[in-house]
Design a protein around this motif. Structure first.
Motif, PDB file in Angstrom:
ATOM      1  N   GLY A 111       0.820  -1.212   0.000  1.00 40.77           N
ATOM      2  CA  GLY A 111       0.000   0.000   0.000  1.00 40.77           C
ATOM      3  C   GLY A 111       0.847   1.253   0.000  1.00 40.77           C
ATOM      4  N   LEU A 112       1.946   1.222   0.759  1.00 38.61           N
ATOM      5  CA  LEU A 112       2.857   2.365   0.812  1.00 38.61           C
ATOM      6  C   LEU A 112       3.535   2.588  -0.538  1.00 38.61           C
ATOM      7  CD1 LEU A 112       4.226   4.488   2.673  1.00 38.61           C
ATOM      8  CD2 LEU A 112       5.998   2.768   3.152  1.00 38.61           C
ATOM      9  N   ALA A 113       4.018   1.497  -1.158  1.00 39.41           N
ATOM     10  CA  ALA A 113       4.692   1.594  -2.462  1.00 39.41           C
ATOM     11  C   ALA A 113       3.734   2.040  -3.561  1.00 39.41           C
ATOM     12  CB  ALA A 113       5.308   0.245  -2.820  1.00 39.41           C
ATOM     13  N   SER A 114       2.440   1.754  -3.390  1.00 41.10           N
ATOM     14  CA  SER A 114       1.440   2.138  -4.395  1.00 41.10           C
ATOM     15  C   SER A 114       0.996   3.581  -4.243  1.00 41.10           C
ATOM     16  CB  SER A 114       0.216   1.215  -4.295  1.00 41.10           C
ATOM     17  OG  SER A 114       0.587  -0.137  -4.483  1.00 41.10           O
ATOM     18  N   GLY A 115       1.500   4.258  -3.215  1.00 39.79           N
ATOM     19  CA  GLY A 115       1.174   5.662  -3.013  1.00 39.79           C
ATOM     20  C   GLY A 115      -0.203   5.898  -2.442  1.00 39.79           C
ATOM     21  N   LEU A 116      -0.762   4.922  -1.750  1.00 39.76           N
ATOM     22  CA  LEU A 116      -2.104   5.075  -1.181  1.00 39.76           C
ATOM     23  C   LEU A 116      -2.051   5.865   0.121  1.00 39.76           C
ATOM     24  CD1 LEU A 116      -3.450   1.424  -1.681  1.00 39.76           C
ATOM     25  CD2 LEU A 116      -4.073   3.449  -3.016  1.00 39.76           C
ATOM     26  N   VAL A 297      -6.393  -3.442 -12.564  1.00 41.78           N
ATOM     27  CA  VAL A 297      -5.661  -4.628 -13.035  1.00 41.78           C
ATOM     28  C   VAL A 297      -4.241  -4.686 -12.483  1.00 41.78           C
ATOM     29  CG1 VAL A 297      -4.689  -5.765 -15.059  1.00 41.78           C
ATOM     30  CG2 VAL A 297      -7.027  -4.904 -15.124  1.00 41.78           C
ATOM     31  N   TRP A 298      -3.467  -3.609 -12.710  1.00 36.53           N
ATOM     32  CA  TRP A 298      -2.055  -3.664 -12.310  1.00 36.53           C
ATOM     33  C   TRP A 298      -1.889  -3.690 -10.809  1.00 36.53           C
ATOM     34  CZ3 TRP A 298       0.762  -5.442 -15.877  1.00 36.53           C
ATOM     35  CH2 TRP A 298       0.516  -5.138 -17.215  1.00 36.53           C
ATOM     36  N   LEU A 299      -2.744  -2.954 -10.108  1.00 34.81           N
ATOM     37  CA  LEU A 299      -2.688  -2.958  -8.644  1.00 34.81           C
ATOM     38  C   LEU A 299      -2.993  -4.357  -8.101  1.00 34.81           C
ATOM     39  CD1 LEU A 299      -2.267  -0.899  -6.303  1.00 34.81           C
ATOM     40  CD2 LEU A 299      -4.750  -0.744  -6.154  1.00 34.81           C
ATOM     41  N   SER A 300      -3.992  -5.010  -8.694  1.00 37.45           N
ATOM     42  CA  SER A 300      -4.385  -6.350  -8.261  1.00 37.45           C
ATOM     43  C   SER A 300      -3.302  -7.382  -8.578  1.00 37.45           C
ATOM     44  CB  SER A 300      -5.699  -6.768  -8.923  1.00 37.45           C
ATOM     45  OG  SER A 300      -6.739  -5.879  -8.598  1.00 37.45           O
ATOM     46  N   LEU A 301      -2.724  -7.297  -9.780  1.00 35.45           N
ATOM     47  CA  LEU A 301      -1.675  -8.250 -10.167  1.00 35.45           C
ATOM     48  C   LEU A 301      -0.455  -8.121  -9.265  1.00 35.45           C
ATOM     49  CD1 LEU A 301      -1.823  -8.084 -14.080  1.00 35.45           C
ATOM     50  CD2 LEU A 301      -2.601  -9.942 -12.603  1.00 35.45           C
ATOM     51  N   LEU A 359     -10.692   0.784  -4.162  1.00 31.83           N
ATOM     52  CA  LEU A 359     -10.565  -0.337  -3.223  1.00 31.83           C
ATOM     53  C   LEU A 359     -11.486  -1.505  -3.570  1.00 31.83           C
ATOM     54  CD1 LEU A 359     -10.234   1.496   0.227  1.00 31.83           C
ATOM     55  CD2 LEU A 359      -8.453   0.312  -1.072  1.00 31.83           C
ATOM     56  N   GLN A 360     -12.718  -1.211  -3.977  1.00 28.64           N
ATOM     57  CA  GLN A 360     -13.649  -2.308  -4.263  1.00 28.64           C
ATOM     58  C   GLN A 360     -13.305  -3.084  -5.532  1.00 28.64           C
ATOM     59  OE1 GLN A 360     -17.859  -1.042  -3.642  1.00 28.64           O
ATOM     60  NE2 GLN A 360     -17.682  -2.582  -2.052  1.00 28.64           N
ATOM     61  N   PRO A 361     -13.059  -2.432  -6.671  1.00 26.44           N
ATOM     62  CA  PRO A 361     -12.633  -3.221  -7.833  1.00 26.44           C
ATOM     63  C   PRO A 361     -11.298  -3.924  -7.611  1.00 26.44           C
ATOM     64  CG  PRO A 361     -12.546  -0.859  -8.303  1.00 26.44           C
ATOM     65  CD  PRO A 361     -13.288  -1.016  -7.035  1.00 26.44           C
ATOM     66  N   PHE A 362     -10.401  -3.292  -6.859  1.00 28.11           N
ATOM     67  CA  PHE A 362      -9.125  -3.943  -6.529  1.00 28.11           C
ATOM     68  C   PHE A 362      -9.372  -5.240  -5.761  1.00 28.11           C
ATOM     69  CE2 PHE A 362      -6.320  -4.530  -2.804  1.00 28.11           C
ATOM     70  CZ  PHE A 362      -5.204  -5.054  -3.453  1.00 28.11           C
ATOM     71  N   ALA A 363     -10.218  -5.157  -4.727  1.00 25.85           N
ATOM     72  CA  ALA A 363     -10.504  -6.341  -3.909  1.00 25.85           C
ATOM     73  C   ALA A 363     -11.192  -7.422  -4.724  1.00 25.85           C
ATOM     74  CB  ALA A 363     -11.371  -5.950  -2.708  1.00 25.85           C
ATOM     75  N   ALA A 364     -12.147  -7.017  -5.577  1.00 29.26           N
ATOM     76  CA  ALA A 364     -12.895  -8.001  -6.372  1.00 29.26           C
ATOM     77  C   ALA A 364     -11.973  -8.748  -7.336  1.00 29.26           C
ATOM     78  CB  ALA A 364     -14.009  -7.298  -7.150  1.00 29.26           C
ATOM     79  N   LEU A 365     -11.113  -8.023  -8.048  1.00 32.20           N
ATOM     80  CA  LEU A 365     -10.219  -8.662  -9.016  1.00 32.20           C
ATOM     81  C   LEU A 365      -9.143  -9.485  -8.310  1.00 32.20           C
ATOM     82  CD1 LEU A 365      -9.528  -9.043 -11.963  1.00 32.20           C
ATOM     83  CD2 LEU A 365      -8.160  -6.949 -11.881  1.00 32.20           C
TER      84      LEU A 365
END
Length: 414
Positions: A111-116, A297-301, A359-365
């Motif tokens: 999460g930190l590396a993703s800039g959230l 997509v990329w966040l989930s992968l 957050l929701q599409p990330f969690a779903a994928l």
């Protein structure tokens, strides 16, 4: 509501077709159930004048899915006993701590590396830490691994995760929903969850003689009513004190496994486990909106790759701490890699708190990918182990040709 029965009937037919297709392809049935649910869910596109979406029946199918989780975990508990888990208590605490520490830390760093932002980072860490009890239970039963030595550790980690979940949701709810969190409230929540689980196990073990007499019922109808009543009441009560209802069902199964009626319960519960278990994965697919998945997509992968690495390392360390073989340790890491219902709960908490919409599409994928990969990796764990430990495997094979006993042990671990 006029077409409710028809919708439920069509859902059962679709689930059966998905099951037959997975059998034909010799693939795990779980992804097929989820994908068919996505294809006909409330979020699926409408094809001209034809509307195949399951809208009216979605709440009822969701409830049937919840029953499926209860039956899956209850049956898994029946395969064990309170005594076996208590005997492995110390190694389970160590293994569970290792698992949570590694996966939660990796989630925070991701999460930190993703800039959230900070709150979103905490939600992502929760999403990536907790395994799916339902998928793990289904995989263990389908692959007939309930008697494997590492399954005690897997069960223990699931229960350990639930204590962590009770604490973490208390903290996260305070931070996300109200902007503050009481340390005393969190401590009480954790203590209540722990006392409840230990209390059910200890009291249940002491009450075995009474349970043997109480369940000495000739009528199958009354016998099932008593067992189902106990299952629903304990599971429902556990939810009211912030312990997952699935863990409550697991506890009931562990207690009843000590009774002389275990085989009868196991035999009678099988049809309910299979039917409602399939409904759970179908209902899970209904909740996923395919149109929102593209932006994550990329966040989930990235999270999937990190989870695979974290679970493998955690499984190896947890298995080693319990004195299990490398093969059993690989099984631990790959079996609990699936994510599911608890990750969606975390994402919904973020939505309720008005956090970033990603957050929701990330969690779903993320959940969908691991729900597909998890059962597949677990099924192929033997080949993965041989690939990673090829040289050691060859050496072990030479030693096994000299002694028949290790061969038998290896087969039991399979």
């Amino acid at each position: 509501m006029d077409h409710l029965v028809l919708e439920i009937g069509l859902a059962v037919v679709l689930i059966a077709v998905a099951g037959l297709l997975s059998t034909k392809l010799k693939f795990s049935v779980i992804p097929f159930y989820i994908l068919i649910g996505m294809a006909v869910g409330p979020h699926a596109p409408k094809w001209g004048v034809f509307d195949f979406r399951f809208i009216e029946s979605a709440p009822l199918i969701e409830f049937m899915g919840r029953l499926g989780v209860l039956f899956l975990l209850f049956y898994l508990g029946l395969e064990f006993s309170v005594g076996r888990l208590i005997k492995s208590g110390k190694s389970i605490v160590v293994g569970g701590t290792i698992y949570i520490a590694i996966n939660f830390t990796l989630g925070l760093l991701f999460g930190l590396a993703s800039g959230l932002p900070f709150k979103e980072m905490l939600v992502v860490a929760g999403i990536t830490t907790i395994s799916s009890s339902a998928i793990v239970a289904k995989v263990l039963v389908d692959l007939k691994r309930t008697a494997n030595p590492e399954t005690e550790m897997i069960l223990g980690i699931i229960m350990f995760e639930d204590v962590f979940l009770a604490v973490y949701i208390s903290i996260l709810s305070g931070l996300v929903l109200s902007g503050s969190s009481s340390f005393v409230g969190v401590a009480i929540s954790a203590l209540v969850a722990l006392v409840f689980m230990l209390g059910v196990l200890i009291i249940g073990r002491k009450a075995v003689p009474l349970l043997n007499k109480a369940l000495n019922i000739r009528s199958n109808e009354l016998f099932l009513l008593v067992v189902f009543g106990a299952l629903m009441v304990v599971a429902g009560f556990s939810e009211t004190i912030h312990v997952a209802e699935a863990i409550g069902a697991l506890l009931v199964g562990l207690v009843l496994a000590e009774t002389e009626h275990m085989k009868r319960i196991e035999h009678m519960i099988l049809p309910f486990r299979d039917f409602f278990g399939a409904m759970f994965f179908f209902s899970f697919g209904l909740t996923i909106d395919p149109t929102t998945l593209g932006g994550a997509v990329w966040l989930s992968l990235g999270a999937v790759v990190l989870t695979l690495i974290g679970n493998f390392v955690a499984g190896m360390l947890a298995g080693r701490s319990a004195g299990l073989s490398p093969k059993a340790s690989v099984n631990i890491g790959l079996t609990i890699v699936s994510r599911g219902e608890f990750s969606i709960v975390m994402a919904n908490l973020g939505k309720a708190g008005g956090l970033l919409a990603i957050l929701q599409p990330f969690a779903a994928l993320y959940v969908l990918i691991l729900a597909i990969l998890g059962p597949l990796l677990t099924k192929e764990s033997k080949h993965i182990y041989n690939l990673l430990y090829r040289r050691k495997g060859k050496k072990a094979a030479q030693e096994q040709t000299q002694s028949p006993e290790p061969v038998a042990a290896e087969q039991r671990e399979g």
